[in-house]
Design a protein around this motif. Structure first.
Motif, PDB file in Angstrom:
ATOM      1  N   VAL A 154      21.165 -36.368  19.545  1.00 36.81           N
ATOM      2  CA  VAL A 154      20.338 -37.379  18.879  1.00 36.81           C
ATOM      3  C   VAL A 154      19.013 -36.774  18.432  1.00 36.81           C
ATOM      4  CG1 VAL A 154      19.070 -39.540  19.213  1.00 36.81           C
ATOM      5  CG2 VAL A 154      21.403 -39.310  20.101  1.00 36.81           C
ATOM      6  N   GLU A 155      18.397 -35.986  19.309  1.00 32.81           N
ATOM      7  CA  GLU A 155      17.119 -35.362  18.971  1.00 32.81           C
ATOM      8  C   GLU A 155      17.293 -34.296  17.893  1.00 32.81           C
ATOM      9  OE1 GLU A 155      13.038 -34.204  19.070  1.00 32.81           O
ATOM     10  OE2 GLU A 155      14.113 -36.038  19.602  1.00 32.81           O
ATOM     11  N   ALA A 156      18.355 -33.500  17.999  1.00 34.96           N
ATOM     12  CA  ALA A 156      18.600 -32.462  16.992  1.00 34.96           C
ATOM     13  C   ALA A 156      18.773 -33.082  15.607  1.00 34.96           C
ATOM     14  CB  ALA A 156      19.833 -31.650  17.368  1.00 34.96           C
ATOM     15  N   LYS A 157      19.522 -34.159  15.538  1.00 36.40           N
ATOM     16  CA  LYS A 157      19.729 -34.846  14.263  1.00 36.40           C
ATOM     17  C   LYS A 157      18.424 -35.414  13.734  1.00 36.40           C
ATOM     18  CE  LYS A 157      22.565 -38.440  12.097  1.00 36.40           C
ATOM     19  NZ  LYS A 157      23.635 -39.466  12.329  1.00 36.40           N
ATOM     20  N   ALA A 158      17.604 -35.982  14.614  1.00 36.86           N
ATOM     21  CA  ALA A 158      16.331 -36.560  14.193  1.00 36.86           C
ATOM     22  C   ALA A 158      15.390 -35.494  13.648  1.00 36.86           C
ATOM     23  CB  ALA A 158      15.684 -37.288  15.371  1.00 36.86           C
ATOM     24  N   ASP A 163      13.321 -37.906  11.257  1.00 37.06           N
ATOM     25  CA  ASP A 163      13.267 -39.302  11.696  1.00 37.06           C
ATOM     26  C   ASP A 163      12.218 -39.483  12.792  1.00 37.06           C
ATOM     27  OD1 ASP A 163      15.407 -39.664   9.992  1.00 37.06           O
ATOM     28  OD2 ASP A 163      16.910 -39.478  11.575  1.00 37.06           O
ATOM     29  N   ALA A 164      11.575 -40.649  12.772  1.00 41.31           N
ATOM     30  CA  ALA A 164      10.631 -40.988  13.832  1.00 41.31           C
ATOM     31  C   ALA A 164      11.399 -41.351  15.097  1.00 41.31           C
ATOM     32  CB  ALA A 164       9.762 -42.161  13.393  1.00 41.31           C
ATOM     33  N   ARG A 165      10.865 -40.978  16.248  1.00 41.21           N
ATOM     34  CA  ARG A 165      11.490 -41.334  17.506  1.00 41.21           C
ATOM     35  C   ARG A 165      10.434 -41.322  18.601  1.00 41.21           C
ATOM     36  NH1 ARG A 165      11.467 -36.114  15.162  1.00 41.21           N
ATOM     37  NH2 ARG A 165      11.651 -34.500  16.764  1.00 41.21           N
ATOM     38  N   GLY A 166      10.698 -42.082  19.655  1.00 45.94           N
ATOM     39  CA  GLY A 166       9.782 -42.136  20.777  1.00 45.94           C
ATOM     40  C   GLY A 166      10.036 -41.009  21.759  1.00 45.94           C
ATOM     41  N   VAL A 167       9.088 -40.791  22.657  1.00 50.60           N
ATOM     42  CA  VAL A 167       9.196 -39.757  23.675  1.00 50.60           C
ATOM     43  C   VAL A 167       9.225 -40.423  25.038  1.00 50.60           C
ATOM     44  CG1 VAL A 167       8.110 -37.731  24.701  1.00 50.60           C
ATOM     45  CG2 VAL A 167       7.979 -38.094  22.235  1.00 50.60           C
TER      46      VAL A 167
END
Length: 251
Positions: A154-158, A163-167
């Motif tokens: 998921v992180e690699a794709k983002a 893409d924005a994502r939370g930590v």
């Protein structure tokens, strides 16, 4: 005249990078098709000048590689060079950098006082795995398997898509499931190598968190310590290696 001075300055920077990163540039020279779109090191000189954080990463990698003796370096560079011409659509040249991580384990063993450190040649028997390193520490034979835990799919794709994502400040169970699986494989590889000869077994595990800046490393530490206290994989020592907080955001 201004343009001529800038060109000279750029050439000086390239020469400085080559002098500072000799093993990195030696590795680059081994690529058979360096101009291929699938090859790493495209515009490498300029990118080191334009992106100081990238230069910092390669300085640290060079320091790891310089810790290898000539025989160990010859072994590692011959294996890793072909991987820098294979690009994964989602993870780039991750396989090449994962292999270079073996230099971190070599350096760790050397700093711990180990002697006769050497890479174990890959088995010529189909399906038979071997550990990465063997050495002698405190008069005892030592085996070491190096594993790298990379970011989730998921992180690699983002990261590829921007893409924005939370930590998360807590490592998810899926992360520890992945670590446990890697440790079981490491144990199997070391157990199968000269099984009748006693040896201390060490798994050297490089952790790349989904937290790109390692912002929450201090929160991860107690979770990792608790895991090491009860990893569910008996008979091996575990060493975790990960970058400090905000490593990729500061010089």
């Amino acid at each position: 005249m201004m343009g001529a001075r800038n060109e000279t300055s750029g050439g000086d920077l390239v020469d400085a990078h080559r002098a500072e990163l000799p093993r990195i540039y030696e590795l680059r020279s081994l690529l058979r098709h360096p101009q291929s779109p699938n090859a790493y090191f495209q515009n490498f000189d300029l990118s080191l000048s334009d992106y100081p954080v990238k230069l910092k990463h390669f300085r640290d990698l060079e320091a790891d590689l310089r810790g290898l003796d000539p025989a160990a370096w010859d072994h590692l560079k011959s294996r890793v060079a072909p991987l820098f011409e294979i690009r994964d659509a989602q993870r780039g040249w991750q396989a090449a950098f994962d292999l270079l991580n073996q230099a971190k384990a070599y350096k760790h063993l050397r700093n711990a006082g180990a002697i006769d450190i050497q890479f174990v040649p890959e088995s010529q028997v189909a399906g038979q795995k071997t550990p990465d390193l063997e050495a002698v520490l405190g008069g005892q034979r030592l085996l070491c398997e190096v594993k790298t835990i990379n970011v989730s799919d998921v992180e690699a794709k983002a990261r590829v898509g921007g893409d924005a994502r939370g930590v998360q400040g807590t490592l998810p169970q899926a992360f520890f499931t992945k670590v446990s699986a890697s440790l079981r494989v490491a144990a199997q590889q070391m157990d199968a190598f000269r099984p009748h000869e006693p040896a201390h077994k060490l798994a050297y595990v490089i952790l790349n968190f989904d937290d790109n800046l390692n912002e929450y490393v201090d929160r991860y530490r107690p979770q990792l310590e608790a895991f090491v206290a009860n990893p569910g994989v008996p008979g091996i020592e575990i060493v975790f290696d990960f970058k400090p907080a905000f490593y990729s955001a500061s010089l």
